[in-house]
Enzyme design. Sequence first.
Site, short mmCIF file in Angstrom:
data_model
loop_
_atom_site.label_atom_id
_atom_site.label_comp_id
_atom_site.label_asym_id
_atom_site.label_seq_id
_atom_site.Cartn_x
_atom_site.Cartn_y
_atom_site.Cartn_z
N ARG A 243 0.82 -1.36 0.04
CA ARG A 243 -0.13 0.08 -0.03
C ARG A 243 1.04 1.05 0.03
NH1 ARG A 243 -3.53 -2.72 -1.67
NH2 ARG A 243 -5.50 -3.25 -0.68
N GLU A 272 -3.25 7.38 -4.77
CA GLU A 272 -3.57 6.89 -6.09
C GLU A 272 -4.81 7.19 -6.49
OE1 GLU A 272 -2.06 2.98 -5.19
OE2 GLU A 272 -3.94 2.22 -5.76
N HIS A 290 -0.69 0.09 -9.84
CA HIS A 290 -1.44 -1.11 -9.03
C HIS A 290 -2.01 -2.08 -9.84
CE1 HIS A 290 -3.77 -1.28 -4.87
NE2 HIS A 290 -3.49 -2.28 -5.41
#
Length: 324
Positions: A243, A272, A290
């Site tokens: 994360r 993000e 991601h």
Amino acid sequence: MSAQHPVVFVTRRLPEAVEARLTRDYTPVLNADDTPFGSADLVERVVNAGAEAVLCCPTDKMTADVIAGMPNKVRALATFSVGYDHIDLEAAKAHDLIVTNTPDVLTDATADCAMLLILAAARRAWAAESMLRRGDWSNWAPTGQIGIQVTGKRLGIFGMGRIGQALAKRARGFDMEIHYSDLAQLPPELEAGATFHADPEDLLGVSDVLSLHCPLTDETRHFLDARRIALMIDGAIVVNTARGPIVDDEALIVALRTGKLAAAGLDVFDGEPKVNPGYLELENTTLFPHIGSATKETRDAMGFVALDNLDAVFGGRTPPNRVV
Ligand code: DGY
């Protein structure tokens, strides 16, 4: 499932096979244009849909306010993710909302992505490929695009859960020496020769490559800050597929800019999809949007696990992956 299919509010588009099973077994309310909802909008839509469950994603901020706004008929919140830091679990408990996640099925894909970032960062993959694509590759040079060889280097894994262990397995294939830190030492059969560091700061001091695999909690937020980066080996590499907020971006950017750290491979970012512009200016960063779990096999499996969880809730059974 009964003739009366439960109404499931689905916050994002899901893989075709998953939507097909959803449509077969439930009355899904789908998000046709796939734009993430804001909090107020999300609550209003769940209410209007008459939903009995919500299938959400890490892009949905399931705060205490959002959860408090859920009508009582909403019985479950099934997240299409292993991580659940986007869900206020205390609020869910207080609201009698069952929360489930999708562990295991994304372990291999995420560990592959971490290994890919380790190699890409170490071998300057982005800088080298960009040079080629710009048309600036004039000839092969003994001194051109020199990276770092991972053979024999020490890989420090912060968070030795399923994904950390799967990365260790891959890295052993590259002859890396595995070190790790977690809340407790693993039994020897899972540790498989890796060296445990009870104090994560000791791990920093031995890692040529540091890969982050812990969950995001109050304790791990900004774990990698300027003080801890100073404890790292000069010229080390940082990889993050866990994360974004585990890293203090400004501190990492300074370390990459000054050469304290050699390179970083990042798949996740604080805030993000916004990315700190400091990362974009650097040649020694490899940056992914991601994509850790983004394979067809894994995304299908994540959807099926989320549906297995809902099937259990509506079938009167304990969901296999109940978080609260
Ligand atoms: C997760 O599942 O938590 C990932 O971040 C998305 O794949």
